[in-house]
Design an enzyme around this catalytic site. Structure first.
Site, PDB file in Angstrom:
ATOM      1  N   ASP A  30      67.362  76.427  58.392  1.00  0.00           N
ATOM      2  CA  ASP A  30      66.769  76.871  57.116  1.00  0.00           C
ATOM      3  C   ASP A  30      65.273  77.187  57.276  1.00  0.00           C
ATOM      4  O   ASP A  30      64.809  78.258  56.883  1.00  0.00           O
ATOM      5  CB  ASP A  30      66.926  75.799  56.035  1.00  0.00           C
ATOM      6  CG  ASP A  30      68.345  75.757  55.465  1.00  0.00           C
ATOM      7  OD1 ASP A  30      69.018  76.806  55.456  1.00  0.00           O
ATOM      8  OD2 ASP A  30      68.765  74.673  55.012  1.00  0.00           O
ATOM      9  N   LYS A  68      74.204  68.175  53.492  1.00  0.00           N
ATOM     10  CA  LYS A  68      73.279  68.377  54.616  1.00  0.00           C
ATOM     11  C   LYS A  68      72.747  67.074  55.231  1.00  0.00           C
ATOM     12  O   LYS A  68      72.364  67.065  56.395  1.00  0.00           O
ATOM     13  CB  LYS A  68      72.093  69.251  54.175  1.00  0.00           C
ATOM     14  CG  LYS A  68      72.488  70.698  53.897  1.00  0.00           C
ATOM     15  CD  LYS A  68      71.264  71.541  53.579  1.00  0.00           C
ATOM     16  CE  LYS A  68      71.689  72.949  53.181  1.00  0.00           C
ATOM     17  NZ  LYS A  68      70.542  73.862  53.048  1.00  0.00           N
TER      18      LYS A  68
HETATM   19  P1  NAP Z   1      65.677  70.164  45.618  1.00  0.00           P
HETATM   20  O1  NAP Z   1      65.764  69.373  46.875  1.00  0.00           O
HETATM   21  O2  NAP Z   1      66.432  69.734  44.425  1.00  0.00           O
HETATM   22  O3  NAP Z   1      64.096  70.262  45.246  1.00  0.00           O
HETATM   23  C1  NAP Z   1      63.690  70.885  44.057  1.00  0.00           C
HETATM   24  C2  NAP Z   1      62.170  71.013  44.011  1.00  0.00           C
HETATM   25  O4  NAP Z   1      61.818  71.751  42.842  1.00  0.00           O
HETATM   26  C3  NAP Z   1      61.430  69.679  43.909  1.00  0.00           C
HETATM   27  O5  NAP Z   1      60.177  69.803  44.529  1.00  0.00           O
HETATM   28  C4  NAP Z   1      61.267  69.524  42.396  1.00  0.00           C
HETATM   29  O6  NAP Z   1      60.194  68.708  42.026  1.00  0.00           O
HETATM   30  C5  NAP Z   1      60.974  70.940  42.000  1.00  0.00           C
HETATM   31  N1  NAP Z   1      61.317  71.229  40.608  1.00  0.00           N
HETATM   32  C6  NAP Z   1      62.558  71.355  40.068  1.00  0.00           C
HETATM   33  N2  NAP Z   1      62.466  71.649  38.767  1.00  0.00           N
HETATM   34  C7  NAP Z   1      61.135  71.707  38.465  1.00  0.00           C
HETATM   35  C8  NAP Z   1      60.391  71.976  37.299  1.00  0.00           C
HETATM   36  N3  NAP Z   1      61.008  72.246  36.143  1.00  0.00           N
HETATM   37  N4  NAP Z   1      59.037  71.980  37.373  1.00  0.00           N
HETATM   38  C9  NAP Z   1      58.413  71.725  38.525  1.00  0.00           C
HETATM   39  N5  NAP Z   1      59.063  71.462  39.690  1.00  0.00           N
HETATM   40  C10 NAP Z   1      60.403  71.450  39.657  1.00  0.00           C
HETATM   41  O7  NAP Z   1      66.114  71.694  45.864  1.00  0.00           O
HETATM   42  P2  NAP Z   1      66.026  72.545  47.234  1.00  0.00           P
HETATM   43  O8  NAP Z   1      67.311  72.439  47.954  1.00  0.00           O
HETATM   44  O9  NAP Z   1      64.758  72.195  47.917  1.00  0.00           O
HETATM   45  O10 NAP Z   1      65.965  74.051  46.646  1.00  0.00           O
HETATM   46  C11 NAP Z   1      64.813  74.523  45.991  1.00  0.00           C
HETATM   47  C12 NAP Z   1      64.915  76.030  45.740  1.00  0.00           C
HETATM   48  O11 NAP Z   1      65.007  76.745  46.968  1.00  0.00           O
HETATM   49  C13 NAP Z   1      66.138  76.445  44.907  1.00  0.00           C
HETATM   50  O12 NAP Z   1      65.741  77.452  44.007  1.00  0.00           O
HETATM   51  C14 NAP Z   1      67.074  77.025  45.926  1.00  0.00           C
HETATM   52  O13 NAP Z   1      67.905  78.050  45.399  1.00  0.00           O
HETATM   53  C15 NAP Z   1      66.095  77.638  46.928  1.00  0.00           C
HETATM   54  N6  NAP Z   1      66.667  77.768  48.281  1.00  0.00           N
HETATM   55  C16 NAP Z   1      66.770  79.014  48.814  1.00  0.00           C
HETATM   56  C17 NAP Z   1      67.301  79.163  50.067  1.00  0.00           C
HETATM   57  C18 NAP Z   1      67.411  80.546  50.682  1.00  0.00           C
HETATM   58  O14 NAP Z   1      68.175  80.731  51.628  1.00  0.00           O
HETATM   59  N7  NAP Z   1      66.660  81.507  50.183  1.00  0.00           N
HETATM   60  C19 NAP Z   1      67.741  78.040  50.796  1.00  0.00           C
HETATM   61  C20 NAP Z   1      67.596  76.769  50.223  1.00  0.00           C
HETATM   62  C21 NAP Z   1      67.065  76.648  48.946  1.00  0.00           C
HETATM   63  P3  NAP Z   1      60.368  67.092  41.874  1.00  0.00           P
HETATM   64  O15 NAP Z   1      60.311  66.544  43.270  1.00  0.00           O
HETATM   65  O16 NAP Z   1      59.208  66.694  41.051  1.00  0.00           O
HETATM   66  O17 NAP Z   1      61.691  66.865  41.205  1.00  0.00           O
END
Ligand code: NAP
Length: 297
Positions: free
Chosen positions: A122, A86
């Site tokens: 998104d 992305k």
């Molecule tokens: P990302 O960029 O990797 O960000 C992950 C986030 O989660 C960060 O804020 C991270 O905190 C936090 N995190 C991860 N593990 C954690 C833990 N054990 N305890 C506390 N915080 C934690 O991922 P993303 O792309 O934003 O995606 C995040 C979620 O959204 C995923 O579950 C994904 O499946 C979902 N999503 C859904 C859609 C949809 O269409 N519904 C679309 C996109 C994403 P740190 O910054 O401290 O590491």
């Protein structure tokens, strides 16, 4: 938008007929074989009678420029972009929509007569889903966003454009929350807090959104926040759609909150892409039905 003129008598009304007038679309990612976008988007083409077909392409990071050249050469009309491309994709596009530029990521490409234009659907997809499924009025609301990753950036940008009273971002790494809050400071009242301050923020919130991966399969027993901190009647929203109802949402429902799962975000990010490509309203209900069936099969 770009392609309205392309839907002539030769390619409207056929719906996945696949012939020499078929328009090509797809999604790129690495990995990609788990993606539900092909079943969703092909249903949309069938439903609207557009002679288009949508496939999944496994593209590695070192082939992004080749991919863009291929799209131009073959006249592929539209492409979705997923993890991990992305950000990198932006360097090979001809134009980037201001919203996608502000978010810093592109998930949708429109091929406008050889010019590749990048959008981000998104965040606006999430907000459309939230408004249609849980809370139609976001103006004046106190919103807590847990997490500050890639998905949170699009969501905070889209929420900030809805005139909320305040957006409070809490993240495990507080510096990341601060950076996100600073990015959109001129759009709305946005503050960053540490997870230690989350309880107080949740007590005041009208909407609490989990944008972290905490609670996602296979770690379905985890929850990002204690649901007892939420106001009964508040909206609890989770971006995760595997499982469809996370532990956070289950507990919030028991607490008397309205709940909103992540499936709608996926449907509406695709719906916006479809609308950008075709200029026609997306058949969102049919798209949801197909994705749900694929998830439950
Ligand atoms: P990302 O960029 O990797 O960000 C992950 C986030 O989660 C960060 O804020 C991270 O905190 C936090 N995190 C991860 N593990 C954690 C833990 N054990 N305890 C506390 N915080 C934690 O991922 P993303 O792309 O934003 O995606 C995040 C979620 O959204 C995923 O579950 C994904 O499946 C979902 N999503 C859904 C859609 C949809 O269409 N519904 C679309 C996109 C994403 P740190 O910054 O401290 O590491």
């Amino acid at each position: 938008m770009a392609l309205e003129g392309e839907f002539t008598v030769t390619n409207v009304g056929a719906g996945n007929r696949i012939d020499s007038n078929t328009l090509l679309f797809g999604v790129i990612g690495n990995p990609i074989r788990h993606s539900k976008s092909p079943v969703m988007m092909n249903r949309a083409f069938r439903e609207t009678g557009i002679n288009g077909v949508y496939a999944a392409f496994h593209v590695t990071g070192d082939r992004i420029a080749d991919f863009a050249a291929g799209v131009r050469a073959m006249g592929i009309q539209g492409v979705n972009v997923t993890i991990p491309h992305k950000l990198d994709i932006m360097s090979v596009l001809d134009e980037i929509d201001p919203g996608a530029r502000a978010i810093g990521a592109v998930n949708t490409i429109v091929n406008d007569a050889g010019r590749l234009i990048g959008y981000n659907t998104d965040g606006i997809g999430y907000v459309r889903s939230l408004k249609e499924e849980a809370e139609h009025e976001l103006a004046g609301k106190q919103i807590v966003v847990i997490g500050a990753g890639g998905a949170a950036r699009g969501i905070v940008y889209a929420l900030a454009n809805e005139k909320p009273a305040r957006i409070t971002i809490a993240n495990r790494s507080v510096d990341r929350a601060k950076e996100l809050a600073a990015s959109f400071q001129d759009l709305a009242e946005i503050e960053a807090i540490s997870n230690d301050e989350l309880q107080v923020a949740c007590r005041k919130a009208d909407i609490v959104i989990n944008t972290t991966s905490v609670g996602m399969f296979p770690n379905t027993d985890e929850t990002p926040v204690d649901a007892d901190w939420l106001k009964p009647g508040a909206v609890a929203s989770d971006l995760i759609y595997n499982p469809l109802k996370t532990k956070f949402l289950q507990q919030a429902e028991q607490r008397g909150c309205r709940i909103h799962g992540g499936l709608g975000m996926f449907i509406y990010q695709g719906a916006y892409a479809f609308e950008y490509w075709t200029g026609q309203p997306a058949p969102a209900a049919a798209m949801r039905e197909t994705v749900l069936a694929a998830l439950l099969s």
